[in-house]
Design a protein around this motif. Structure first.
Motif, PDB file in Angstrom:
ATOM      1  N   MET A 169       0.822  -1.199   0.000  1.00  0.00           N
ATOM      2  CA  MET A 169       0.000   0.000   0.000  1.00  0.00           C
ATOM      3  C   MET A 169       0.866   1.263   0.000  1.00  0.00           C
ATOM      4  O   MET A 169       0.559   2.239  -0.682  1.00  0.00           O
ATOM      5  N   ASN A 170       1.963   1.212   0.738  1.00  0.00           N
ATOM      6  CA  ASN A 170       2.849   2.371   0.811  1.00  0.00           C
ATOM      7  C   ASN A 170       3.481   2.662  -0.552  1.00  0.00           C
ATOM      8  O   ASN A 170       3.584   3.811  -0.973  1.00  0.00           O
ATOM      9  N   ASN A 171       3.839   1.586  -1.273  1.00  0.00           N
ATOM     10  CA  ASN A 171       4.420   1.773  -2.603  1.00  0.00           C
ATOM     11  C   ASN A 171       3.418   2.378  -3.577  1.00  0.00           C
ATOM     12  O   ASN A 171       3.800   3.015  -4.555  1.00  0.00           O
ATOM     13  N   LEU A 172       2.130   2.176  -3.272  1.00  0.00           N
ATOM     14  CA  LEU A 172       1.101   2.766  -4.146  1.00  0.00           C
ATOM     15  C   LEU A 172       0.797   4.209  -3.737  1.00  0.00           C
ATOM     16  O   LEU A 172      -0.037   4.873  -4.341  1.00  0.00           O
ATOM     17  N   GLY A 173       1.409   4.632  -2.629  1.00  0.00           N
ATOM     18  CA  GLY A 173       1.201   6.012  -2.170  1.00  0.00           C
ATOM     19  C   GLY A 173       0.146   6.127  -1.086  1.00  0.00           C
ATOM     20  O   GLY A 173      -0.246   7.226  -0.700  1.00  0.00           O
ATOM     21  N   TYR A 174      -0.335   4.973  -0.581  1.00  0.00           N
ATOM     22  CA  TYR A 174      -1.333   5.010   0.508  1.00  0.00           C
ATOM     23  C   TYR A 174      -0.591   4.689   1.803  1.00  0.00           C
ATOM     24  O   TYR A 174      -0.187   3.549   2.031  1.00  0.00           O
ATOM     25  N   ASP A 175      -0.403   5.709   2.636  1.00  0.00           N
ATOM     26  CA  ASP A 175       0.359   5.501   3.862  1.00  0.00           C
ATOM     27  C   ASP A 175      -0.569   5.667   5.066  1.00  0.00           C
ATOM     28  O   ASP A 175      -1.092   6.757   5.296  1.00  0.00           O
ATOM     29  N   ILE A 176      -0.736   4.570   5.817  1.00  0.00           N
ATOM     30  CA  ILE A 176      -1.687   4.667   6.941  1.00  0.00           C
ATOM     31  C   ILE A 176      -1.248   5.716   7.971  1.00  0.00           C
ATOM     32  O   ILE A 176      -2.074   6.285   8.661  1.00  0.00           O
ATOM     33  N   TYR A 177       0.076   5.978   8.043  1.00  0.00           N
ATOM     34  CA  TYR A 177       0.542   6.949   9.047  1.00  0.00           C
ATOM     35  C   TYR A 177       0.147   8.387   8.674  1.00  0.00           C
ATOM     36  O   TYR A 177       0.281   9.295   9.470  1.00  0.00           O
ATOM     37  N   GLN A 178      -0.285   8.544   7.410  1.00  0.00           N
ATOM     38  CA  GLN A 178      -0.718   9.887   6.971  1.00  0.00           C
ATOM     39  C   GLN A 178      -2.239  10.039   7.061  1.00  0.00           C
ATOM     40  O   GLN A 178      -2.808  10.992   6.548  1.00  0.00           O
ATOM     41  N   TYR A 179      -2.890   9.059   7.649  1.00  0.00           N
ATOM     42  CA  TYR A 179      -4.360   9.102   7.743  1.00  0.00           C
ATOM     43  C   TYR A 179      -4.751  10.319   8.585  1.00  0.00           C
ATOM     44  O   TYR A 179      -4.175  10.547   9.653  1.00  0.00           O
ATOM     45  N   PRO A 180      -5.744  11.127   8.137  1.00  0.00           N
ATOM     46  CA  PRO A 180      -6.122  12.297   8.946  1.00  0.00           C
ATOM     47  C   PRO A 180      -6.490  11.862  10.368  1.00  0.00           C
ATOM     48  O   PRO A 180      -7.158  10.844  10.566  1.00  0.00           O
ATOM     49  N   LEU A 181      -6.013  12.635  11.334  1.00  0.00           N
ATOM     50  CA  LEU A 181      -6.179  12.266  12.741  1.00  0.00           C
ATOM     51  C   LEU A 181      -7.203  13.173  13.400  1.00  0.00           C
ATOM     52  O   LEU A 181      -7.162  14.391  13.218  1.00  0.00           O
ATOM     53  N   ASN A 182      -8.123  12.565  14.120  1.00  0.00           N
ATOM     54  CA  ASN A 182      -9.132  13.361  14.824  1.00  0.00           C
ATOM     55  C   ASN A 182      -9.334  12.691  16.181  1.00  0.00           C
ATOM     56  O   ASN A 182     -10.239  11.895  16.373  1.00  0.00           O
ATOM     57  N   ILE A 183      -8.421  13.012  17.102  1.00  0.00           N
ATOM     58  CA  ILE A 183      -8.385  12.249  18.357  1.00  0.00           C
ATOM     59  C   ILE A 183      -9.665  12.428  19.164  1.00  0.00           C
ATOM     60  O   ILE A 183     -10.130  13.549  19.368  1.00  0.00           O
ATOM     61  N   GLU A 184     -10.219  11.279  19.567  1.00  0.00           N
ATOM     62  CA  GLU A 184     -11.432  11.297  20.389  1.00  0.00           C
ATOM     63  C   GLU A 184     -11.112  10.629  21.706  1.00  0.00           C
ATOM     64  O   GLU A 184     -11.207   9.407  21.838  1.00  0.00           O
ATOM     65  N   TRP A 185     -10.728  11.435  22.682  1.00  0.00           N
ATOM     66  CA  TRP A 185     -10.279  10.866  23.957  1.00  0.00           C
ATOM     67  C   TRP A 185     -11.367  10.035  24.622  1.00  0.00           C
ATOM     68  O   TRP A 185     -11.095   9.002  25.217  1.00  0.00           O
ATOM     69  N   ALA A 186     -12.616  10.512  24.503  1.00  0.00           N
ATOM     70  CA  ALA A 186     -13.697   9.822  25.203  1.00  0.00           C
ATOM     71  C   ALA A 186     -13.798   8.354  24.757  1.00  0.00           C
ATOM     72  O   ALA A 186     -13.833   7.447  25.596  1.00  0.00           O
ATOM     73  N   SER A 187     -13.795   8.117  23.433  1.00  0.00           N
ATOM     74  CA  SER A 187     -13.944   6.721  23.002  1.00  0.00           C
ATOM     75  C   SER A 187     -12.683   5.911  23.286  1.00  0.00           C
ATOM     76  O   SER A 187     -12.763   4.701  23.554  1.00  0.00           O
ATOM     77  N   ILE A 188     -11.526   6.578  23.260  1.00  0.00           N
ATOM     78  CA  ILE A 188     -10.287   5.837  23.561  1.00  0.00           C
ATOM     79  C   ILE A 188     -10.307   5.368  25.021  1.00  0.00           C
ATOM     80  O   ILE A 188      -9.994   4.217  25.334  1.00  0.00           O
ATOM     81  N   ILE A 189     -10.731   6.280  25.911  1.00  0.00           N
ATOM     82  CA  ILE A 189     -10.768   5.924  27.337  1.00  0.00           C
ATOM     83  C   ILE A 189     -11.782   4.798  27.573  1.00  0.00           C
ATOM     84  O   ILE A 189     -11.508   3.830  28.283  1.00  0.00           O
ATOM     85  N   MET A 190     -12.932   4.917  26.914  1.00  0.00           N
ATOM     86  CA  MET A 190     -13.971   3.882  27.068  1.00  0.00           C
ATOM     87  C   MET A 190     -13.431   2.518  26.589  1.00  0.00           C
ATOM     88  O   MET A 190     -13.610   1.499  27.244  1.00  0.00           O
ATOM     89  N   PHE A 191     -12.750   2.549  25.447  1.00  0.00           N
ATOM     90  CA  PHE A 191     -12.203   1.310  24.891  1.00  0.00           C
ATOM     91  C   PHE A 191     -11.185   0.693  25.858  1.00  0.00           C
ATOM     92  O   PHE A 191     -11.256  -0.499  26.182  1.00  0.00           O
ATOM     93  N   LEU A 192     -10.239   1.533  26.345  1.00  0.00           N
ATOM     94  CA  LEU A 192      -9.191   0.997  27.215  1.00  0.00           C
ATOM     95  C   LEU A 192      -9.754   0.460  28.528  1.00  0.00           C
ATOM     96  O   LEU A 192      -9.368  -0.605  28.989  1.00  0.00           O
ATOM     97  N   LEU A 193     -10.717   1.206  29.083  1.00  0.00           N
ATOM     98  CA  LEU A 193     -11.309   0.757  30.347  1.00  0.00           C
ATOM     99  C   LEU A 193     -12.065  -0.560  30.162  1.00  0.00           C
ATOM    100  O   LEU A 193     -11.989  -1.459  30.981  1.00  0.00           O
ATOM    101  N   THR A 194     -12.784  -0.671  29.034  1.00  0.00           N
ATOM    102  CA  THR A 194     -13.526  -1.910  28.760  1.00  0.00           C
ATOM    103  C   THR A 194     -12.544  -3.071  28.612  1.00  0.00           C
ATOM    104  O   THR A 194     -12.711  -4.137  29.191  1.00  0.00           O
ATOM    105  N   PHE A 195     -11.499  -2.806  27.826  1.00  0.00           N
ATOM    106  CA  PHE A 195     -10.498  -3.831  27.530  1.00  0.00           C
ATOM    107  C   PHE A 195      -9.853  -4.352  28.818  1.00  0.00           C
ATOM    108  O   PHE A 195      -9.768  -5.545  29.052  1.00  0.00           O
TER     109      PHE A 195
END
Ligand code: HEM
Length: 397
Positions: A307-333
């Motif tokens: 994918m990177n060779n095709l120019g699709y780099d997951i590290y360049q994915y637009p970031l929109n941090i949502e702390w609330a869902s991250i905290i919920m996920f980690l606490l559940t996990f």
């Protein structure tokens, strides 16, 4: 397929946390999914063989029933554990996953029914074997083949997803749009490699099984050493075969001398030695889980590079941090997942160690864990629904 189109297919909302975290969780959870895929297919396959031997051999009679039970539980675990990598792959490789689900839509539906019928037939097989019914082998074989076929469908999705350069040709062969959803393009050696891994896994499991039963007075020593020796033979043979097929696979994808491939060759060699020589099979199993993580990372390494060779780099994915869902996920996990799995695993362990009978209400640790779990589950349900309704009404009213 150029990078422009692939990037346009990404979720405009972006990802809720750093892509590398999703990528690592994908590698981890796919390895867990695979562990139970291999254990279920391996124990099911061996139980079919045991079905032929059990009439004349008491050892095979006990083993076959236990293998059937192991396979039955493993299928449910592989399904549950399959959801996690599915979610992570959808987050960072959504253009790939959704395109494939469209191009092979009919197979997606067939997959669900195959799994449904295959797993239901497995229960039929289980009860038929208990009653020593004459149809048990036939039912078991059909169930086994259906589940192996589910693996083939999953494999087809995985390999088609990493060939974006062929998507247009599959979508509109000779310029005519094909909406049948019947695309099916397997990569045979890769698929065989993953299926063959079931052999060493069931071998390792049998070694664990005999080590575990050593302290249980209900099983005599002859049976324990029988299962140990079957396990050692199967795991050694299985690791040798897996190594050979892995070499064929890396050769076919031009990664024969890749440093990552070489690390995996060496880990297979060490697994061959460990499964043969090491007395404590729990240690060889822990090391095997590391090898499985390497194999899972290798799959991701192939995909990332393509994918990177095709120019699709997951590290360049637009970031929109949502702390609330991250905290919920980690606490559940951690809270629900961590305590829940520890509770179930310790109970299963104690049942096996107590000669088949265990009164959980008299065990302080298990009872405390059960109470804690009930509290966590109740609080979790309240928080989950309260939060969900709050978000729903906050956005819509
Ligand atoms: C008996 C049923 C199943 C079998 C034998 C099976 C087997 C496999 C195998 C062999 C692969 C690797 C394919 C490859 O890399 O070439 C795979 C991948 C995968 N499986 Fe399963 N699977 C089964 C059911 C499921 C279910 C029910 C789920 C989801 C709930 C699931 C989720 C996944 C995911 C997400 C991947 C990775 C796909 C990707 O990243 O491209 N599997 N499975």
């Amino acid at each position: 397929m150029d990078a422009g189109i692939l990037n346009l297919l990404r979720d405009p909302a972006g990802v809720p946390f750093y892509p590398v975290v999703f990528q690592s969780l994908y590698v981890l959870t796919w390895a867990l999914h695979a562990l139970f895929v291999f254990l279920s297919l391996g124990s099911m396959g061996l139980s079919l063989y045991g079905g032929f031997k059990q009439k004349t051999d008491k050892n095979w009679e006990i083993l076959t029933a236990h293998l059937l039970q192991t396979g039955k539980i493993s299928v449910s675990l592989l399904i549950v554990l399959g959801v996690a990598p599915l979610l992570f792959t959808q987050v960072i490789y959504d253009p790939n996953w959704y395109t494939i689900n469209t191009l092979s839509g009919l197979w997606v539906v067939i997959f669900i029914y195959c799994l449904l019928v295959g797993y239901s037939m497995y229960y039929w097989y289980y009860y038929a074997n208990k009653k020593q019914s004459s149809v048990s082998k036939l039912v078991g074989t059909v169930a086994f083949l259906l589940l192996v076929f589910c693996g083939l469908i999953m494999h087809v999705f995985s390999v088609q997803a990493i060939q974006p350069e062929k998507w247009m040709q599959w979508y509109a062969p000779n310029g005519i749009v094909d909406t049948s959803g019947t695309n099916f393009h397997p990569e045979t050696i890769r698929y065989i490699f993953f299926m063959i891994l079931s052999i060493p896994v069931v071998g390792l499991f049998l070694q664990n099984y005999s080590d575990f039963l050593k302290s249980n007075k209900s099983f005599d020593e002859k049976f324990i050493s029988f299962s140990r020796s079957v396990g050692t033979k199967i795991s050694t043979f299985g690791f040798i075969l897996s190594l050979i097929i892995f070499i064929f696979w890396t050769y076919s994808i031009d990664r024969l001398y890749d440093i990552f491939s070489i690390v995996i060759y060496l880990s297979f060699v060490s697994m061959i030695l460990l499964s043969k020589k090491l007395n404590n099979s729990y240690i060889s199993t822990i090391i095997f889980i590391v090898v499985l993580l390497l194999i899972s990372a290798f799959r991701e390494y192939i995909r990332y590079n393509i994918m990177n060779n095709l120019g699709y780099d997951i590290y360049q994915y637009p970031l929109n941090i949502e702390w609330a869902s991250i905290i919920m996920f980690l606490l559940t996990f951690l809270s629900l997942g961590g305590v829940g799995v520890t509770f179930i695993a310790s109970m299963a362990w104690k049942v096996g160690k107590n000669n088949g009978y265990f009164d959980a209400s008299k065990d302080k640790m298990v009872t405390t864990m059960a109470n804690i779990l009930l509290w966590i589950l109740s609080i979790w349900c309240i928080v989950y629904f309260a939060w969900g309704f709050f978000t729903l009404f906050k956005n819509s009213l």
